[in-house]
Design a protein around this motif. Structure first.
Motif, PDB file in Angstrom:
ATOM      1  N   PHE A   1     -12.692   1.442   5.135  1.00  0.00           N
ATOM      2  CA  PHE A   1     -11.751   0.733   4.801  1.00  0.00           C
ATOM      3  C   PHE A   1     -11.371  -0.391   6.028  1.00  0.00           C
ATOM      4  CE2 PHE A   1      -8.265  -1.626   2.751  1.00  0.00           C
ATOM      5  CZ  PHE A   1      -8.980  -2.658   1.773  1.00  0.00           C
ATOM      6  N   ASN A   2     -11.862  -0.251   7.094  1.00  0.00           N
ATOM      7  CA  ASN A   2     -11.147  -0.526   8.197  1.00  0.00           C
ATOM      8  C   ASN A   2     -12.376  -1.995   8.457  1.00  0.00           C
ATOM      9  OD1 ASN A   2      -9.655   2.016   8.386  1.00  0.00           O
ATOM     10  ND2 ASN A   2     -10.600   2.425   9.972  1.00  0.00           N
TER      11      ASN A   2
ATOM     12  N   LEU B   1       1.037  -1.205   0.188  1.00  0.00           N
ATOM     13  CA  LEU B   1      -0.030  -0.105  -0.279  1.00  0.00           C
ATOM     14  C   LEU B   1       0.887   1.646   0.112  1.00  0.00           C
ATOM     15  CD1 LEU B   1      -2.824   1.168   0.062  1.00  0.00           C
ATOM     16  CD2 LEU B   1      -2.996   0.894   2.512  1.00  0.00           C
ATOM     17  N   TRP B   2       1.748   0.738   0.917  1.00  0.00           N
ATOM     18  CA  TRP B   2       2.253   2.547   0.618  1.00  0.00           C
ATOM     19  C   TRP B   2       3.532   3.118  -0.559  1.00  0.00           C
ATOM     20  CZ3 TRP B   2       8.075   2.087  -0.143  1.00  0.00           C
ATOM     21  CH2 TRP B   2       8.813   1.607   0.089  1.00  0.00           C
TER      22      TRP B   2
ATOM     23  N   ALA C   1      -8.467   1.449   0.644  1.00  0.00           N
ATOM     24  CA  ALA C   1      -8.009   1.865   1.218  1.00  0.00           C
ATOM     25  C   ALA C   1      -7.398   3.379   2.005  1.00  0.00           C
ATOM     26  CB  ALA C   1      -6.324   0.641   1.378  1.00  0.00           C
ATOM     27  N   THR C   2      -6.610   3.647   0.406  1.00  0.00           N
ATOM     28  CA  THR C   2      -6.826   5.108   0.604  1.00  0.00           C
ATOM     29  C   THR C   2      -7.386   6.468   0.071  1.00  0.00           C
ATOM     30  OG1 THR C   2      -4.027   4.872   1.494  1.00  0.00           O
ATOM     31  CG2 THR C   2      -4.165   6.716   0.506  1.00  0.00           C
TER      32      THR C   2
ATOM     33  N   SER D   1      -9.685  10.831  -5.690  1.00  0.00           N
ATOM     34  CA  SER D   1      -9.868   9.332  -6.202  1.00  0.00           C
ATOM     35  C   SER D   1      -9.063   8.267  -4.841  1.00  0.00           C
ATOM     36  CB  SER D   1      -8.967   9.096  -7.257  1.00  0.00           C
ATOM     37  OG  SER D   1      -9.802   7.716  -8.207  1.00  0.00           O
ATOM     38  N   GLY D   2      -8.532   7.430  -5.310  1.00  0.00           N
ATOM     39  CA  GLY D   2      -8.060   6.062  -4.311  1.00  0.00           C
ATOM     40  C   GLY D   2      -7.269   5.087  -4.488  1.00  0.00           C
ATOM     41  N   VAL D   3      -6.723   4.935  -3.629  1.00  0.00           N
ATOM     42  CA  VAL D   3      -5.676   3.416  -4.420  1.00  0.00           C
ATOM     43  C   VAL D   3      -5.818   2.781  -3.347  1.00  0.00           C
ATOM     44  CG1 VAL D   3      -4.267   5.688  -5.604  1.00  0.00           C
ATOM     45  CG2 VAL D   3      -3.421   4.956  -3.197  1.00  0.00           C
ATOM     46  N   GLY D   4      -5.075   1.575  -3.597  1.00  0.00           N
ATOM     47  CA  GLY D   4      -4.883   0.399  -2.708  1.00  0.00           C
ATOM     48  C   GLY D   4      -6.445  -0.023  -2.585  1.00  0.00           C
ATOM     49  N   ILE D   5      -6.759  -1.498  -4.144  1.00  0.00           N
ATOM     50  CA  ILE D   5      -7.673  -2.593  -4.021  1.00  0.00           C
ATOM     51  C   ILE D   5      -6.634  -3.846  -2.981  1.00  0.00           C
ATOM     52  CG2 ILE D   5      -9.157  -3.705  -5.321  1.00  0.00           C
ATOM     53  CD1 ILE D   5      -9.753  -1.274  -7.251  1.00  0.00           C
TER      54      ILE D   5
END
Length: 456
Positions: A235-236, A69-70, A322-323, A298-302
């Motif tokens: 996402f938590n 993820l990072w 997630a992010t 938007s976002g990243v992390g599926i």
């Protein structure tokens, strides 16, 4: 061929300039600055205290990301910076220097336009041509690692160097700074950066500091670009709830909102705010409207166990990232609010302004000098470049080479004065690089979204 410094022949230099080699020039920072922090006064970084967000603790949640993820967050930021062709970047909440580590790396060419195909495609991608880079963080414990990240390599400090390692030549200087201090305080030295990046920062801010984040970044420094990433509370559900008795040890794995404003369980013990996607969008759009910006959310992390928001009005279900990410772009409008209250010291243009009157402490200031210099008379003639490429092919006995492979061989780059566009033009041209040597004896072609060179 030895690579020694020499003035460029006017005619030959014009050839490179005509191909678009000259990029925009950032103004150099003021030579005066406050005294540097002594490295000996900084605490050593303690890896045992580095805490991993619960979403990224795959041994507990069973949730994994590929790539991690990072890395996805950093890749997102770099792609946006490349797309916007920024020349100066401020990394707010830089930590030990994960993003700085990539931004400090030199591009492979001089600052020039990317090579585009007739359809507008960029087979070898765009590069970042950073001239100014600064990191800011409040934690003294991360300064030592960030200092190492921004340190000028020992071999680059020697002015007589002419043959650096081919893996990391630098064609133009890079000015870097590192500041220790709160991000909500104004610092005149941080004005004028084209882009500000804040990866996983705003969730660590106390509510009163979060309210000033937009004031300082968009209201005061006013970059043309602001990148923000933060955890998505939606996402938590991927990790067991803090209050779930069916999961032994969850009391140590989740963290109840320390501000007491909600009963939410956060991913990290230092988080003060984790927003849902709707809350984040509302925050971002409100901040953008306040300061004359547009925003793209938007976002990243599926993860390996993807989840989706319920579909609405026949639309495709949206993934729960997630992010979550926001790209703020400076618009032409006038800010709806005044940022005057944030300026805690005299502005640079006011009489009596002093570079020593800073709310931050300077931990690092350096110039990374060029470490590669054109060969005498460079750029060489198209005939000379073609002959150099023939020698390169003969040395490896292969039928074709990718353009990056060829560029990294021997004296090819110095012969072209650092312009990959000029090399392509000398080899018969491709896309928006017209040929300057029809009888080069080579063919440039595209394959698998990359450029290749082959002798005819």
């Amino acid at each position: 061929m030895a690579t020694t410094a020499a003035p460029l022949a006017a005619g030959r230099a014009a050839r490179v300039s005509a191909l678009g080699a000259d990029g925009p020039r950032e103004r150099s920072p003021s030579p005066s600055s406050p005294p540097l922090i002594s490295p000996g006064t900084l605490p050593p970084e303690d890896d045992s205290k580095v805490e991993v967000s619960q979403i990224e603790a795959s041994d507990f949640t069973g949730v994994t990301f590929s790539p991690e993820l990072w890395m996805q967050r950093r890749h997102w930021a770099l792609e946006v910076l490349r797309k916007e062709s920024v020349r100066s970047v401020m990394d707010i909440g830089c930590g030990p220097g994960s993003l700085l580590q990539t931004l400090v790396m030199p591009p492979s060419t001089i600052a020039e336009k990317p090579i585009r195909g007739d359809d507008g495609s960029i087979p070898d991608g765009k590069e970042l041509f950073i001239r100014r880079l600064v990191g800011v963080d409040i934690d003294p414990a991360v300064m030592s690692s960030a200092l190492q990240t921004l340190a000028v390599p020992p071999q680059a400090e020697a002015s007589a160097i002419r043959n650096p390692a081919p893996s990391s030549p630098r064609w133009e200087p890079l000015d870097t700074e590192l500041w220790l201090g709160n991000i909500e305080l104004y610092n005149s030295r941080l004005e004028g950066y084209e882009a500000i990046v804040a990866l996983e920062v705003i969730e660590h801010l106390e509510p009163n500091l979060l309210s000033r984040f937009g004031v300082v970044t968009m209201g005061t420094y006013r970059p043309k670009l602001l990148l923000v990433s933060t955890p998505n509370f939606d996402f938590n559900s991927k990790f067991p709830n803090h209050h779930d008795d069916h999961h032994d040890g969850c009391g140590k794995r989740g963290f109840v909102d320390p501000t007491g404003r909600t009963d939410r369980v956060f991913r990290h013990s230092d988080h003060k705010c984790e927003m849902t996607a709707e809350e984040f969008r509302n925050w971002a759009e409100s901040a953008a409207a306040d300061w004359g910006y547009t925003v793209e959310v938007s976002g990243v992390g599926i993860s390996n166990k993807p989840s989706f928001y319920p579909a609405k009005d026949g639309e495709e279900p949206r993934p729960i990232y997630a992010t979550q990410t926001a790209v703020f772009r400076l618009a032409t409008g006038v800010p709806m609010r005044s940022p005057r209250s944030v300026r805690t010291v005299d502005l640079p243009f006011m009489l009596g302004a002093s570079e020593s009157a800073h709310p931050h402490r300077l931990a690092h200031k350096a110039r990374h000098p060029p470490t590669i210099f054109p060969a005498p008379g460079a750029p060489m003639s198209p005939e000379e470049v073609s002959e150099g490429v023939r020698r390169a092919f003969a040395s490896v006995s292969v039928e074709e080479l990718s353009l990056p492979e060829l560029w990294g061989m021997g004296d090819i780059a110095p012969m072209c004065c650092g312009s990959k566009r000029y090399l392509v033009a000398c080899l018969g041209g491709w896309g928006d690089c017209p040929s300057v040597h029809e009888e080069s004896g080579f063919r440039v072609f595209e394959r698998n979204n990359g450029l290749w060179v082959q002798p005819k």
